[in-house]
Scaffold this active site. Structure first.
Site, PDB file in Angstrom:
ATOM      1  N   GLY A 155      42.934  40.401  46.610  1.00  0.00           N
ATOM      2  CA  GLY A 155      42.189  39.904  45.465  1.00  0.00           C
ATOM      3  C   GLY A 155      42.760  40.430  44.176  1.00  0.00           C
ATOM      4  N   SER A 156      42.165  39.985  43.081  1.00  0.00           N
ATOM      5  CA  SER A 156      42.645  40.350  41.754  1.00  0.00           C
ATOM      6  C   SER A 156      41.487  40.248  40.777  1.00  0.00           C
ATOM      7  CB  SER A 156      43.785  39.403  41.343  1.00  0.00           C
ATOM      8  OG  SER A 156      44.258  39.693  40.048  1.00  0.00           O
ATOM      9  N   GLY A 157      41.609  40.941  39.655  1.00  0.00           N
ATOM     10  CA  GLY A 157      40.611  40.816  38.597  1.00  0.00           C
ATOM     11  C   GLY A 157      39.241  41.351  38.949  1.00  0.00           C
ATOM     12  N   SER A 158      39.173  42.305  39.872  1.00  0.00           N
ATOM     13  CA  SER A 158      37.907  42.911  40.321  1.00  0.00           C
ATOM     14  C   SER A 158      37.001  41.937  41.062  1.00  0.00           C
ATOM     15  CB  SER A 158      37.137  43.525  39.131  1.00  0.00           C
ATOM     16  OG  SER A 158      37.906  44.499  38.468  1.00  0.00           O
ATOM     17  N   GLY A 160      35.013  40.447  43.827  1.00  0.00           N
ATOM     18  CA  GLY A 160      34.476  40.925  45.097  1.00  0.00           C
ATOM     19  C   GLY A 160      34.379  42.430  45.222  1.00  0.00           C
ATOM     20  N   ARG A 283      53.349  43.249  40.052  1.00  0.00           N
ATOM     21  CA  ARG A 283      53.392  42.201  39.028  1.00  0.00           C
ATOM     22  C   ARG A 283      53.042  42.824  37.688  1.00  0.00           C
ATOM     23  NH1 ARG A 283      48.139  42.052  37.745  1.00  0.00           N
ATOM     24  NH2 ARG A 283      46.583  42.309  39.397  1.00  0.00           N
TER      25      ARG A 283
END
Length: 406
Positions: A155-158, A160, A283
């Protein structure tokens, strides 16, 4: 005819547009591979070529790249999206273009595998255990003691990620995560989650390029139980001793993961016992951190990534020594976004270089507890931390969000 530069999908917070512009400045013609081009309004607004293609089908994308290569050549393949860096690495390798090792990216993107690798190398990470069932998640949380952080392995961006203070909260959130078959981008997700200890201390991220530490970012989070990033300062104002500890910790983590190509964004907490690595992202950072780096230091990490992916030499010289800050605009509750007052007032604050809204009036808003809660930002840049922070907060405070309840 200009040589093509291929982007596989894009992030949705603004950096994708900056990637395309950088490719154009380098003399390339950007083309965006997208499963649903409507996700990227900036592409049509800026006349960027878009190819509608199934970006989960690597063979289809490889075939498309060969067609572009026969037409005018392909200079590079990359992405601004966390979810497609592995696919970009595979395509670059198969086309004989520069890029990171796909196996390194694959292992790094799996938070469980990454943590296991870091721990085996002696890097300090929070205690963690994977769970594949609700019963297992409950048992792990009880054995660890509360509170615990419950998160997906990818995941990404917090998205979950949530702090759970008791067994009921663990059960509720773990059930929600296990129920998900696809993420917010429509991609399949593993049926695994992580239960981990909460690392206590201020949060930082370290922006690196290869094994070069470009700088350290101070990160500000909103209220728990979510981990929404509400602001950043670059560079962080910390002691030389703390900077050295963080520097050494991050380089050790990169070495442990076999990462030495291109950009990385490492998140950590500076605890009483020293830095604890939360995760290494193979990234560039999101949240406009590359833009903060550019205006504060003069180093354009997006342009450097484009150059590296095209086989050109990078230039990490630092012509500036300033401080840049961003504060995100987040509505207090759900409803219909009517508009924001005070934008002109915020823009007029000394040292403010940008104010931006991501949403248009009339759009529905529902808090998610992650990066999608942010509907705009203000960015400031000053000669010192005090001026930059003061200007960012003054501009942020001038903006009043108008919402209509559903």
């Amino acid at each position: 005819m200009k040589t093509w530069f291929v982007f596989i999908e894009s992030n949705t917070s603004g950096t994708g547009q900056l990637f395309a512009r950088s490719a154009e400045r380098e003399g390339f013609k950007p083309i965006l591979f997208a499963k649903d081009p409507s996700n990227y309004k900036y592409a049509s607004e800026n006349g960027i070529e878009v190819l509608r293609i199934n970006t989960e089908d690597k063979e289809a994308m490889l075939h498309a790249c060969h067609l572009l290569k026969s037409e005018s050549g392909v200079a590079g393949v990359t992405t601004s999206s966390e979810y497609f860096i592995h696919a970009a690495a595979i395509l670059a390798s198969r086309l004989g273009l520069p890029g990171p090792q796909a196996s390194v990216i694959r292992n790094c993107r799996d938070k469980q595998k990454q943590r296991q690798c870091l721990r085996a190398a002696g890097c300090d990470v929070p205690a963690f255990f994977p769970a594949t069932t609700l019963k297992g998640a409950r048992a792990i949380a009880e054995s660890m003691g509360f509170p615990v952080v419950v998160k997906p392995v990818r995941g990404s961006g917090s998205v979950g990620v949530k702090l759970c203070r008791n067994l009921t909260e663990v059960s509720t959130h773990a059930t929600e995560l296990f129920r998900q078959r696809r993420n917010e981008r429509g991609l399949a997700v593993p049926r695994r989650i992580l239960i981990e200890a909460l690392a206590k201390g201020p949060e930082f991220s370290v922006e690196t390029f290869g094994r070069n530490v470009v700088g350290i970012t101070q990160k500000y989070l909103g209220p728990l139980p979510d981990f929404v990033e509400v602001g950043h300062d670059f560079p962080a104002k910390i002691s030389d001793s703390a900077r050295k500890l963080i520097h050494n910790s991050v380089i050790s983590a990169l070495d442990a993961l076999g990462m030495g190509w291109g950009p990385a964004h490492t998140e950590l907490r500076l605890c009483e016992t020293g830095p604890k690595i939360i995760e290494v992202n193979p990234r560039l950072a999101g949240g406009y951190i590359p833009e903060l780096v550019r205006i504060a230091s003069g180093i354009d990490l997006i342009a450097e990534t484009i150059r590296l992916a095209a086989g050109r030499p990078s230039h990490l010289t630092r012509p500036l020594n300033r401080c840049a800050c961003i504060r995100f605009i987040i509505p207090a509750g759900d409803g219909v976004f009517i508009g924001a007052h005070g934008i002109d007032e915020a823009t007029a604050v000394p040292n403010v270089v940008e104010t931006r809204l991501y949403r248009t009036p009339g759009s529905a808003f529902c808090r998610k507890g992650d990066f999608r809660d942010r509907i705009g930002h203000v960015i400031s840049c000053g000669d010192n931390h005090t001026d930059a922070r003061f200007s960012a907060m003054k501009a942020y405070s001038a903006i009043r969000v108008a919402m209509q309840s559903n």
